[in-house]
Design an enzyme around this catalytic site. Sequence first.
Site, short mmCIF file in Angstrom:
data_model
loop_
_atom_site.label_atom_id
_atom_site.label_comp_id
_atom_site.label_asym_id
_atom_site.label_seq_id
_atom_site.Cartn_x
_atom_site.Cartn_y
_atom_site.Cartn_z
N TYR A 1 0.83 -1.21 0.00
CA TYR A 1 0.00 0.00 0.00
C TYR A 1 0.86 1.26 0.00
O TYR A 1 0.61 2.19 -0.77
CB TYR A 1 -0.92 -0.03 1.22
CG TYR A 1 -1.96 1.07 1.25
CD1 TYR A 1 -3.12 0.97 0.50
CD2 TYR A 1 -1.78 2.19 2.05
CE1 TYR A 1 -4.08 1.97 0.54
CE2 TYR A 1 -2.72 3.19 2.09
CZ TYR A 1 -3.89 3.08 1.34
OH TYR A 1 -4.83 4.08 1.37
N LYS B 1 1.05 4.07 -2.96
CA LYS B 1 0.66 5.46 -2.71
C LYS B 1 1.83 6.42 -2.91
O LYS B 1 1.63 7.57 -3.34
CB LYS B 1 0.09 5.59 -1.30
CG LYS B 1 -1.24 4.87 -1.10
CD LYS B 1 -2.31 5.34 -2.09
CE LYS B 1 -3.67 4.73 -1.83
NZ LYS B 1 -4.70 5.17 -2.80
#
Length: 259
Positions: free
Chosen positions: A165, A169
């Site tokens: 993640y 991002k």
Amino acid sequence: MQIDLTQRSAVVTGGANGIGLATARRLATSGARVAIWDRVAAVGTAAVQSLVDAGLDVIFVEVDVTDTAGVQHAVAETMTRFGRLDILINNAGIVRDAQLVKVRDGVVTGGMSEADFDAVMSVNLKGVYTCTQAVVPHMLTRRWGRIVNATSVVAANGNFGQTNYVAAKAGVIGMTKVWARELGRRGITVNAIAPGFIATAMTEAIPPTVLQTMKDATPLSRLGTPDDVANAYCFLVSEQAGFINGAVLGVDGGLVIGT
């Protein structure tokens, strides 16, 4: 500040619930025609119906943002309905959390799977790339566009158990800055939103003690709401934000300065 998006059309990926749905509602109440793109037809159709019943101009398009051909089809369907594409909110995202590796007594007992790493990178990073590349040509013809990408405060600070993640991002921030340089001269701004701890359906399963820890880490001493993020999205796609380009706007209650 009164934001008027009349005559604008927008796409919100992952718009069937949570932050995406709040964003679709906020854009539509400001006058935009909105296409909610999401994977689950039943959820998306129900979400759109609730907005249509409120008198808003919203449609649903079933699409997987990792499917290049599917995204192209979604663009064509949206163009057929609206005739133009002015705003893209790249909000779709998933989590598949796990530690990089778990070791007990010198033996590897678990860790993040390759499948989970690839799934998060595919939706959260490649999906942003795929949707943006498909939509931008329609903005270029009018020399006007607003693109806002969903990143996260963890992109800068890291977060336990989120290798995939955080990497995705952080990549979104990089792409945002590249596109701001490439597209700015053509009248298209590209920015990103970095939410902190936001109260969504995912947080409902979090134990109260953990939720309190999240609140304590935030200087405003509360979780954000989907509307907090939706309001930021709406501002960045407005005429008032026309000289903001390549920025990452934190919507985190001061979490970054509090950590």
